[in-house]
Motif scaffolding. Sequence first.
Motif, short mmCIF file in Angstrom:
data_model
loop_
_atom_site.label_atom_id
_atom_site.label_comp_id
_atom_site.label_asym_id
_atom_site.label_seq_id
_atom_site.Cartn_x
_atom_site.Cartn_y
_atom_site.Cartn_z
N LEU A 74 20.10 41.66 84.41
CA LEU A 74 21.50 42.17 84.81
C LEU A 74 22.18 42.97 82.86
O LEU A 74 22.90 43.92 82.28
CB LEU A 74 22.76 41.74 85.35
N VAL A 75 21.80 41.52 81.78
CA VAL A 75 22.11 41.76 80.47
C VAL A 75 21.34 42.57 79.74
O VAL A 75 21.18 43.48 79.50
CB VAL A 75 22.92 40.86 80.46
N SER A 76 20.17 41.47 79.47
CA SER A 76 19.65 41.42 78.50
C SER A 76 18.39 42.17 78.96
O SER A 76 17.94 42.84 77.43
CB SER A 76 18.37 40.00 78.31
N GLY A 97 29.46 59.06 92.18
CA GLY A 97 31.14 58.53 91.76
C GLY A 97 30.30 57.34 91.09
O GLY A 97 29.13 57.04 90.62
N LEU A 98 31.10 56.82 89.89
CA LEU A 98 30.94 55.21 89.14
C LEU A 98 29.94 54.53 89.46
O LEU A 98 29.80 53.75 89.26
CB LEU A 98 32.15 55.13 88.97
N VAL A 99 30.32 54.28 90.82
CA VAL A 99 29.26 53.06 91.28
C VAL A 99 27.86 53.40 91.36
O VAL A 99 27.26 52.67 91.51
CB VAL A 99 30.15 52.55 93.08
N ARG A 410 26.37 46.25 81.20
CA ARG A 410 27.12 47.68 81.00
C ARG A 410 27.98 47.73 82.90
O ARG A 410 28.45 48.59 82.87
CB ARG A 410 26.42 48.04 80.89
N ARG A 411 27.08 47.82 83.77
CA ARG A 411 27.67 47.81 85.03
C ARG A 411 28.11 47.06 85.55
O ARG A 411 28.68 47.04 86.94
CB ARG A 411 26.10 47.98 85.87
N GLY A 412 28.70 45.66 85.43
CA GLY A 412 29.75 45.41 85.56
C GLY A 412 31.37 46.11 85.96
O GLY A 412 30.78 46.85 85.47
N ASN A 416 37.78 45.20 87.63
CA ASN A 416 37.65 43.21 87.11
C ASN A 416 39.36 42.78 87.04
O ASN A 416 39.68 41.93 87.62
CB ASN A 416 36.55 42.83 86.43
N VAL A 417 40.28 43.59 85.54
CA VAL A 417 41.27 42.75 85.06
C VAL A 417 42.24 44.05 86.32
O VAL A 417 43.15 42.32 86.86
CB VAL A 417 41.55 43.46 83.39
#
Length: 465
Positions: A74-76, A97-99, A410-412, A416-417
């Motif tokens: 998901l990151v590295s 859409g964004l998802v 980036r796809r998180g 979330n806030v």
Amino acid sequence: MSAGTTTVRTVTGTRTANGPGPAEAARLLPAIGRDPLNAALGLYRRYGDLVRVPLLPRHTLFLMCHPAHAEHVLVSRQDNYRKAATYRPLRVFLGDGLVTSEGELWERQRRLIQPLFSHRTVSGFLPGMTAQVRGTLDGWDRLPDGSLVHVSETMSLLTLNIVGEALFGADLRGVGERVSSAVTGMQDFAVTAMRNPLLLPAPRLGLRTTPGYRTWRGTVEAIDTVVERLSAERRAHRGPARERPDLLDALLAARYEDGSAIDDAQLRDEIVTFLMAGHETSATVLTWTCYLLGAHPAARRRLEQEVDEVLGGREPELADMDRLVWTKAVISEAMRLYPPFWTLERDAMEDDEIDGVPVPAGSTIAVPPYLVHRHPAAWDNPEGFDPSRFLPGAGQGRPKHAFIPFGGGRRGCVGNVFALLETVSAVAMLAQRFRLDLVPGGVPRVQPTVTLRPRGGLRMVLRRR
């Protein structure tokens, strides 16, 4: 392989991952289709953190359950892992859409939408959130003490109203049940297509060829009718720039590099994505939080004490958020045990290696937060409900990606806030006025659709404090 000693290396592959052989994998397919979460649990318990499942002669599924695996995928090395083909059925409803979008389109969408979900902007939504929660609780206040309430349905309508007002400036109370039903239909169709190898390559065929065609087609039409109304009303009444622009304002005002505006199809896809996905995840978190508090009276008493001391009977304000530490810990622990998205899936674009295991291009990688959140390398008593693990100062040394309810990289999740502000204020206000107790035999079974719902919904006994 030890469940607690996995590391990620990026050197030439040195071993073969544990997992079933082709014959056993073929026998597993029906079980995966019936209950993918239970099947994943069985594979993890038998084979360990990293499981190789040969689904087809040229296609392999890797199940990866260690926090280090989550960080790698998901990151590295996120540029090498794109949304898996298993997300295609969602595009029948969400479009691009964004998802569900990828590549340059996703990059443009993210740049456009990200500013609306900054801490500063989201904080302005709090009064509207608390007003919606107040309205829901006032409705409960008209019921006799000891009434049986449908918690999951109530939370779905509540979060839908919050999203409608905050992001689209719309009152959705009149169409809430229709939209909530559409979310259920979307998940039903998506799961059916995901588990059917004949439908997965072209899921739109499922709308024309399966027994559920009319129901699913009606679901798409119902949500499109709501979206068309939202965009038409805003276009018809656009005036001077508003003091606090919402998502719909941002989308209508957006201009691409060539100066062109967002077209009607893309506008529809973005509205549907945030309308449906934006409320479903928060509703699921609130539902499981209510269940866990009912099942753990001591944690609920501590929550009530904190809410009484911090708020003193008034509604929460932004300055209270940092003081509601136990409330936030309870919600985090609910998301650990019951993450809204129970699995995240990616397809490898190029050959890679994880934990010494070669991962060929084209492989599908499943990283289930449900299992990562229970990994013994990161969590003591991983099956137990213990909000104290999320109190300030707790969890030092815990791997960063041992807790991924909003994904990672980036796809998180962009919202979330927004989701945390919404859920903390809702739980605090509910605890001020009511207690929700379990009914006899009321321990829900999980239903692993796109999100992790309680099977059959959740009903609880309503009592005033």
